[in-house]
Design a protein around this motif. Structure first.
Motif, PDB file in Angstrom:
ATOM      1  N   HIS A  58      27.344 -13.055  22.263  1.00 29.97           N
ATOM      2  CA  HIS A  58      28.580 -12.544  22.876  1.00 29.97           C
ATOM      3  C   HIS A  58      29.715 -12.510  21.850  1.00 29.97           C
ATOM      4  N   ALA A 103      29.183  -9.594  19.634  1.00 32.11           N
ATOM      5  CA  ALA A 103      29.503  -8.339  20.342  1.00 32.11           C
ATOM      6  C   ALA A 103      31.016  -8.126  20.357  1.00 32.11           C
ATOM      7  N   ALA A 104      31.768  -9.217  20.589  1.00 30.72           N
ATOM      8  CA  ALA A 104      33.231  -9.097  20.616  1.00 30.72           C
ATOM      9  C   ALA A 104      33.746  -8.722  19.225  1.00 30.72           C
ATOM     10  N   ARG A 157      33.280   0.681  26.244  1.00 28.93           N
ATOM     11  CA  ARG A 157      32.390  -0.494  26.142  1.00 28.93           C
ATOM     12  C   ARG A 157      32.070  -1.044  27.515  1.00 28.93           C
ATOM     13  N   ASP A 196      28.390  -3.192  22.671  1.00 33.47           N
ATOM     14  CA  ASP A 196      27.803  -3.527  23.978  1.00 33.47           C
ATOM     15  C   ASP A 196      26.634  -4.491  23.823  1.00 33.47           C
ATOM     16  N   SER A 221      33.044  -7.063  28.726  1.00 36.96           N
ATOM     17  CA  SER A 221      32.602  -8.099  27.784  1.00 36.96           C
ATOM     18  C   SER A 221      32.315  -9.390  28.547  1.00 36.96           C
ATOM     19  N   GLU A 222      31.911 -10.417  27.826  1.00 37.49           N
ATOM     20  CA  GLU A 222      31.549 -11.682  28.460  1.00 37.49           C
ATOM     21  C   GLU A 222      32.742 -12.233  29.249  1.00 37.49           C
TER      22      GLU A 222
END
Ligand code: NDP
Ligand code: HSE
Length: 437
Positions: free
Chosen positions: A121, A124-125, A336, A130, A339-340
């Protein structure tokens, strides 16, 4: 079908049970997928371990295969990385490399997500990319997207599920035929449900990984496999199954994730995987064979049930492809996925504070006063008895005691004291009872 738009380029890592079905579905549904996405999908490379492995007549150019997964991930002409290899390393290195580089990732790797989802995560950030993983829990069942998106306006309170197909097949077979664990496992192996080494399934590791992923999404809190209390189902006997039947119950390997107050009144999360008796009237009781089902309870939505095939190449590939379509659409739209969401940081409640009912079978000397002594031990630890059944066995007797709800720690202390009594020959089994009734 031509969309006029350049293709979204896919790197496939792994071409085994799931990966080969991903290849087949991408080929068979190419036109529909192009129409749905607005651009074609194109596999630009497939990483495997053994180049020479026989792969049937997969509809793909053999020149696409490579053993250099990292090299493939790093290529500039890759937009989406699909990982269906499994395990922690090297998968984690491949996926963090892809995500940090801005490539979308679709993975079925529950082990990695449950052990170290945070690293993925965070990557990804960092890369603005994605990270999708619908296939990692309950195979084909659309479950993570509802938790990750549809239920984000609600407050999930509990998730109860059967998330391992192999053990559900074994327990369903024990329930239907009266077979013991060993015999049912043999049948599961013959039918291709159980793997050559079924440890991860029967000892609950697979379900614990899935429980961690579900709890993280449901409670906006990072939960890892190490946070999950885990007990496998190898100790469930034919006698337990018969006893469950007498109570109008069946035994399932359950994953339970609940929000609630801990002993100091602080909101916390409890996540556990263990076999449990559930009433036959419970919606999860009728989930047979190798099927999975997950029961979600949320404050506003109430009760929701998700059911379907939790394993197998084609069902799992369906979930992978759904994620690929979402990732491809996002790329084309320049957006996107959500996100988490891990803002809640709820602490994990220890198993000792989990309140459940218990079914305890013990072999005792059949003498005057034994029942009173046994009942006294339960009372001393504040575990209230709901029912007692006794059946004679020559000079001994089998006592089956079902309790009211009590903290796990109290029951553990009760069992320890019972074991120390000379009138108790053995504790035949201790099973949790879940699901009301
Ligand atoms: P398989 O063992 O069938 O396939 C694994 C694939 O990975 C094979 O193609 C293998 O190559 C390849 N591979 C292994 N090591 C490497 C490596 N170092 N470099 C490149 N390729 C490698 O696994 P599954 O398809 O069953 O599972 C894949 C993932 O999907 C796992 O994370 C699993 O947990 C998950 N999953 C599986 C489900 C199922 O029903 N099978 C259900 C839900 C999730 P080669 O072909 O050469 O051996
Ligand atoms: N071994 C797993 C099961 C595969 O039996 O459910 C799906 O994750």
């Amino acid at each position: 079908m031509s969309s006029g738009k350049p293709a979204v380029r896919l790197a496939l890592l792994g071409c085994g049970t799931v990966g080969s079905e991903v290849v087949r579905l991408l080929h068979d549904q190419a036109d529909d997928l192009t129409a749905r996405i607005g651009a074609p999908l194109e596999i630009v490379g497939i990483a495997v371990r053994r180049l020479g492995r026989e792969r049937g007549n997969l509809p793909v150019d053999p020149a696409l295969f490579t053993t250099d997964a990292l090299g493939l991930v790093k290529r500039d002409d890759v937009d989406v990385v699909i990982e269906v290899v499994g395990g922690i390393e090297p998968a984690r290195s491949w996926l963090t490399e892809a995500l940090r580089g801005g490539k979308s990732v679709v993975t079925a790797n529950k082990a990695l997500l449950a052990e170290d989802g945070a690293t993925l995560h965070d990557a990804a950030a960092e890369g603005g990319a994605d990270l999708y993983y619908e296939a990692s829990v309950a195979g084909a069942i659309p479950l993570l997207r509802p938790l990750r998106e549809s239920l984000h306006g609600d407050r999930v309170t509990r998730v109860t599920g059967i998330v391992n197909g192999t053990t559900n097949f074994i327990l369903s077979s024990m329930d239907a035929t009266g077979a013991g664990f060993g015999e049912a496992l043999e049948e599961a192996t013959e039918l291709g449900y159980a793997e050559a080494d079924p440890t991860a399934d029967v000892e609950g590791f697979d379900a614990a990984a899935k429980a961690a992923i579900l709890a993280s999404l449901a409670f906006h809190t990072r939960v890892t496999a190490a946070d999950v209390f885990r007990e496998g189902m190898t100790g469930v006997t034919a006698a337990d199954v018969a006893s469950a039947k007498e109570m109008g119950c069946t035994i399932k390997l359950l994953c339970l994730a609940e929000r609630g107050a801990d002993s100091s009144g602080q909101e916390s999360v409890s996540v556990r995987v263990h076999p449990a008796m559930i009433p036959r009237s419970h919606p999860l009781a009728s989930v047979g064979d190798a099927f999975n089902a997950v029961f979600v309870e949320a404050e506003a939505a109430g009760q929701l049930m998700f059911y379907g095939r939790g394993a197998g190449g084609t069902p799992t590939a369906s979930a992978v492809l759904g994620d690929v379509v979402a990732a491809a659409r996002n790329r084309l739209a320049g957006t996107r996925a959500p996100s988490e969401s891990a803002y809640a940081h709820l602490p994990i409640r220890p198993i000792g504070e989990a309140v459940t009912r218990y079914h305890v079978s013990l072999e005792v000397a059949d003498r005057q006063g034994v029942l009173a002594t046994v009942a006294g031990v339960f009372a001393r630890h504040e575990v209230s008895i709901a029912t007692v059944r006794q059946s004679g066995r020559d000079e001994d007797a089998m006592l089956v005691i079902v309790t009211h709800g009590a903290p796990d720690a109290n029951l553990a202390a009760t069992v320890e004291d019972l074991r120390a009594l000379d009138i108790v020959r053995s504790i035949a089994s201790v099973l949790r009872v879940e699901g009301g009734a």
